[in-house]
Design an enzyme around this catalytic site. Sequence first.
Site, PDB file in Angstrom:
ATOM      1  N   ALA A   1       0.857  -1.185   0.000  1.00  0.00           N
ATOM      2  CA  ALA A   1       0.000   0.000   0.000  1.00  0.00           C
ATOM      3  C   ALA A   1       0.899   1.244   0.000  1.00  0.00           C
ATOM      4  CB  ALA A   1      -0.925   0.025   1.210  1.00  0.00           C
ATOM      5  N   PHE A   2       0.357   2.382  -0.458  1.00  0.00           N
ATOM      6  CA  PHE A   2       1.188   3.584  -0.582  1.00  0.00           C
ATOM      7  C   PHE A   2       1.719   4.048   0.765  1.00  0.00           C
ATOM      8  CE2 PHE A   2      -0.790   7.469   1.063  1.00  0.00           C
ATOM      9  CZ  PHE A   2      -2.026   6.998   1.456  1.00  0.00           C
ATOM     10  N   LYS A   3       1.107   3.588   1.853  1.00  0.00           N
ATOM     11  CA  LYS A   3       1.568   4.034   3.178  1.00  0.00           C
ATOM     12  C   LYS A   3       3.008   3.618   3.445  1.00  0.00           C
ATOM     13  CE  LYS A   3      -2.921   4.697   5.288  1.00  0.00           C
ATOM     14  NZ  LYS A   3      -3.899   4.297   4.247  1.00  0.00           N
ATOM     15  N   ASP A   4       3.487   2.577   2.731  1.00  0.00           N
ATOM     16  CA  ASP A   4       4.892   2.191   2.882  1.00  0.00           C
ATOM     17  C   ASP A   4       5.851   3.311   2.484  1.00  0.00           C
ATOM     18  OD1 ASP A   4       4.486  -0.508   3.751  1.00  0.00           O
ATOM     19  OD2 ASP A   4       4.146  -1.147   1.675  1.00  0.00           O
TER      20      ASP A   4
ATOM     21  N   LEU B   1       6.005   5.299   5.631  1.00  0.00           N
ATOM     22  CA  LEU B   1       6.322   4.601   6.890  1.00  0.00           C
ATOM     23  C   LEU B   1       7.658   3.868   6.838  1.00  0.00           C
ATOM     24  CD1 LEU B   1       2.694   3.679   7.840  1.00  0.00           C
ATOM     25  CD2 LEU B   1       4.284   5.012   9.230  1.00  0.00           C
TER      26      LEU B   1
END
Length: 453
Positions: A107-110, A113
């Site tokens: 997911a783009f949150k990687d 994060l």
Amino acid sequence: MKYKSTRGGVAGLGFTDALLMGLASDGGLLVPESIPDVTSELEDLRHCSFVELAQHIVGMFVDDIDTPTLNRLITQAYSTFDHPEVVGWHELDKVTVVELFHGPTLAFKDVALQLLGQLFQYVLALRNQRLNILGATSGDTGSAAIAGVRGQDNVDIFILYPKGRVSPLQELQMTTVSDSNVHCIEVDGTFDDCQRIMKDTFSDLDYKEKYQLGAVNSVNWARVLAQIVYYGYASLKTPTAAQFSVPTGNFGNVFAAYLAQRMGFPINKLIVATNENDILARFFATGEYASGEVHQTVSPAMDIQVASNFERFLFYYFGEDSQRLRGFMSDFAATGRAGLGAAPETSLFAAVAIDQTQTLAVMRDINARFDYVLDPHTAVGVAAAQQLCVADEPVLCIATAHPAKFPDAVNQATDTMPTHPSLDALSGLPQRKRSLRADLSTVKRHLAKSVLA
Ligand SMILES: *Cc1c(COP(=O)(O)O)cnc(C)c1O
């Protein structure tokens, strides 16, 4: 660069203090004291790789980590991505999909994060400090945050998630991580219960200090900063000024696009794409910000009524007037609604809500015409792009998740079953989790015990 709070009660904070503070101590959100301008450098920046551009942009906002160290942390953060340029690029007639899902949890949150994990590790070791991260997740944030800090010496991470309400794959992505600093807590309640327990724990300031609690949700400035990079990068890959369509929940992602535009990257339209949870679409149409019931949709990461990063946008919309912002936010807190009196004056933003039928139809159509599978969040962005883009100009749609993370919706729309080797590898692995009641003091007691252990 120094940081200040949108509410006016904090100023002059260095980057690493802003990183560890998360939410500003006056209840506002941290923003940079000024926005750097890259217009004179655009021709040079066009030749940068993603990592080089990240080093350049992040470097403009960090003045308390030396440049070689910062560059090394950024290189390490993106070495975990399985795409050579970090960001993938897939053209479908006039819409180009900008794939941000090539990191460890798909997911783009990687993108944010993985960098946050590197920054925490370095800063905490330097200060000889520990951090206990507490987060609540409805799915993607938990696994991405865990992947960012797993195995680190100075961090423990506690993730609350609602029992039986995250997808089985999302649960496996959290509970099969074997590192001893990772603690998954399934709460017998809803996502709202988890979020409330998290917020109430943070607002006990003595407890927060005693147990050195930190936050990784998208109010953390460093997450927004990392996300500016891919907007700059993508805008420089197109021959004319870019239009972006952004699947939106908490407004963090599209706010990063706004800052990229303010820095001078060639961007002329930002399409805020929401699902049936349309508070932001209504705001851009009417100027009225009023929360409604949360609808469960096929794009669950966007099932949000109160967008935590919206405060940062309002701050700039109000010309950095903290007093006016405080008035707006206190009206909203008291009554669940606040307004500008008229639709906001902006030629940059456009917004539209896409319903479930339209979302599934776009997934079906794109698969049939281009043999390309969209996840249900990205599909909301593509549908919005098709509706709102200016004809003949390229539209870049942000792809926020790999379709294999949401197999049920993909299967319903396209009759195919998307897979990914990293998800296939999870089945049969041992799981670790604690089950707790949806009760503040139960969770606080459990944290206290685990932190001291
Ligand atoms: C978190 C998330 C979003 C929403 O992003 P915001 O920054 O909250 O607007 C959209 N799609 C997916 C897959 C997500 O995980």
